[in-house]
Scaffold this active site. Structure first.
Site, PDB file in Angstrom:
ATOM      1  N   ASP A  10     -12.565   6.739 -31.286  1.00  0.00           N
ATOM      2  CA  ASP A  10     -13.271   6.897 -30.032  1.00  0.00           C
ATOM      3  C   ASP A  10     -12.609   8.078 -29.327  1.00  0.00           C
ATOM      4  OD1 ASP A  10     -14.912   6.297 -27.777  1.00  0.00           O
ATOM      5  OD2 ASP A  10     -13.230   5.238 -26.857  1.00  0.00           O
ATOM      6  N   LEU A  11     -13.270   8.639 -28.337  1.00  0.00           N
ATOM      7  CA  LEU A  11     -12.731   9.833 -27.670  1.00  0.00           C
ATOM      8  C   LEU A  11     -12.142   9.511 -26.297  1.00  0.00           C
ATOM      9  CD1 LEU A  11     -12.343  12.911 -27.675  1.00  0.00           C
ATOM     10  CD2 LEU A  11     -14.709  13.133 -26.912  1.00  0.00           C
ATOM     11  N   ASP A  12     -12.987   9.022 -25.398  1.00  0.00           N
ATOM     12  CA  ASP A  12     -12.544   8.746 -24.037  1.00  0.00           C
ATOM     13  C   ASP A  12     -11.549   7.589 -24.005  1.00  0.00           C
ATOM     14  OD1 ASP A  12     -14.284  10.681 -23.280  1.00  0.00           O
ATOM     15  OD2 ASP A  12     -15.845   9.325 -22.564  1.00  0.00           O
TER      16      ASP A  12
ATOM     17  N   THR B 273     -11.109  11.572 -20.495  1.00  0.00           N
ATOM     18  CA  THR B 273     -12.258  12.114 -19.782  1.00  0.00           C
ATOM     19  C   THR B 273     -12.922  11.020 -18.954  1.00  0.00           C
ATOM     20  OG1 THR B 273     -13.670  11.736 -21.699  1.00  0.00           O
ATOM     21  CG2 THR B 273     -12.737  13.936 -21.454  1.00  0.00           C
TER      22      THR B 273
ATOM     23  N   LYS C 123     -17.612   1.304 -19.186  1.00  0.00           N
ATOM     24  CA  LYS C 123     -16.774   1.776 -20.305  1.00  0.00           C
ATOM     25  C   LYS C 123     -17.497   1.646 -21.633  1.00  0.00           C
ATOM     26  CE  LYS C 123     -11.818   1.511 -19.390  1.00  0.00           C
ATOM     27  NZ  LYS C 123     -10.568   0.835 -19.805  1.00  0.00           N
TER      28      LYS C 123
ATOM     29  N   SER D 168     -17.858   8.698 -30.885  1.00  0.00           N
ATOM     30  CA  SER D 168     -17.921   8.635 -29.420  1.00  0.00           C
ATOM     31  C   SER D 168     -19.363   8.587 -28.958  1.00  0.00           C
ATOM     32  CB  SER D 168     -17.228   9.862 -28.812  1.00  0.00           C
ATOM     33  OG  SER D 168     -17.497   9.952 -27.432  1.00  0.00           O
ATOM     34  N   ALA D 169     -19.628   7.797 -27.917  1.00  0.00           N
ATOM     35  CA  ALA D 169     -20.971   7.747 -27.332  1.00  0.00           C
ATOM     36  C   ALA D 169     -21.272   9.016 -26.548  1.00  0.00           C
ATOM     37  CB  ALA D 169     -21.091   6.527 -26.420  1.00  0.00           C
TER      38      ALA D 169
ATOM     39  N   LYS E 277     -22.785   1.191 -28.946  1.00  0.00           N
ATOM     40  CA  LYS E 277     -21.755   0.156 -28.926  1.00  0.00           C
ATOM     41  C   LYS E 277     -22.171  -0.908 -27.905  1.00  0.00           C
ATOM     42  CE  LYS E 277     -18.236   3.777 -29.567  1.00  0.00           C
ATOM     43  NZ  LYS E 277     -17.108   4.495 -28.951  1.00  0.00           N
TER      44      LYS E 277
ATOM     45  N   GLU F   5     -10.006   2.246 -30.503  1.00  0.00           N
ATOM     46  CA  GLU F   5     -10.817   2.056 -29.293  1.00  0.00           C
ATOM     47  C   GLU F   5      -9.971   1.564 -28.127  1.00  0.00           C
ATOM     48  OE1 GLU F   5     -13.796   2.133 -27.956  1.00  0.00           O
ATOM     49  OE2 GLU F   5     -15.102   2.783 -29.595  1.00  0.00           O
ATOM     50  N   ASP F   6     -10.465   1.832 -26.912  1.00  0.00           N
ATOM     51  CA  ASP F   6      -9.811   1.287 -25.723  1.00  0.00           C
ATOM     52  C   ASP F   6     -10.741   0.346 -24.956  1.00  0.00           C
ATOM     53  OD1 ASP F   6     -11.547   3.321 -24.771  1.00  0.00           O
ATOM     54  OD2 ASP F   6     -10.367   3.459 -22.923  1.00  0.00           O
TER      55      ASP F   6
END
Length: 223
Positions: A13-15, A21, A49, A120-121, A151, A175-176
């Site tokens: 995942d990115l964020d 971000t 989120k 990432s979404a 997701k 993931e967070d």
């Protein structure tokens, strides 16, 4: 249970995992909520989120009981306004904005022959990775506009494993957010959560912070 020796790739995942971000998303969504006269709350912020752009807009409008006040075209325009504001905010990103330990971890994966992809979404993921100078560290980025579901649906992580050309059981997803952990588990991959144990209780393995994520620490938890 998958053993560490089975793992050949990682889907990120990115964020909140590679860079924060999320704070810029929060600023942009907060500004939009103000614009449509919806009260911004910590609960609303948390609920967004891992949710895609139009889904997030619907949740904000619903929170103010305004979901029926706008046409589809007006909602698209609102989402575009938010995204333009967000892109302005993230255009100043540099490699200094990579979360603690993540640059070293990604380099460690590359050096040791593990493959990595991004799930990432965010439609801005290519732009963000470019600003962070990480594009060449990943074999590919899942294009969220090609997905049929977001997701917690596992589709994005199924596609991330396909980009790696690996079976799901050889992939760890990072993931967070709870919705992301659900997506990784649904894809049959090993889920690695970063953050609060109460929120990420379904993760196969978990670390408190990005700085804790190393191959040695993952191996210790898996085996």
């Amino acid at each position: 249970m998958t053993r560490f020796s089975d793992i050949k790739g990682f889907a990120f995942d990115l964020d909140g995992v590679i860079t924060d971000t999320a704070k810029f998303h929060t600023q942009a969504w907060h500004a939009l909520a103000d614009q449509v006269n919806v009260t911004w709350t910590p609960e609303l912020q948390e609920s967004l989120k891992g949710i895609d752009r139009m889904g997030s807009l619907e949740m904000i409008l619903k929170a103010g009981n305004k979901q029926d006040d706008y046409t589809h075209d007006e909602k698209v325009a609102l989402a575009s306004w938010k995204n333009n504001h967000y892109v302005e905010l993230i255009s100043g990103l540099t490699p200094d904005d990579i979360l603690p330990g993540m640059a070293d971890f990604i380099k460690e994966l590359n050096d040791k022959g593990y493959k990595a992809s991004v799930a990432s979404a965010s439609k801005n993921a290519p732009f963000i990775l470019d600003r962070l100078q990480l594009t060449d560290s990943f074999v590919g980025i899942v294009d969220p506009s090609t997905l049929t579901a977001n997701k917690p649906d596992p589709e994005i992580y199924v596609r991330a494993a396909e980009l790696l050309n690996l079976p799901s059981e050889q992939v760890i997803g990072l993931e967070d957010a709870a919705s992301g952990i659900q997506a990784i588990n649904g894809a049959g991959e090993v889920s690695l959560g970063i953050g609060n144990a109460e929120i990420l209780h379904d993760a196969d393995i978990r670390f408190d912070a990005t700085a804790d994520v190393t191959l040695a620490n993952i191996a210790a938890k898996l085996d």
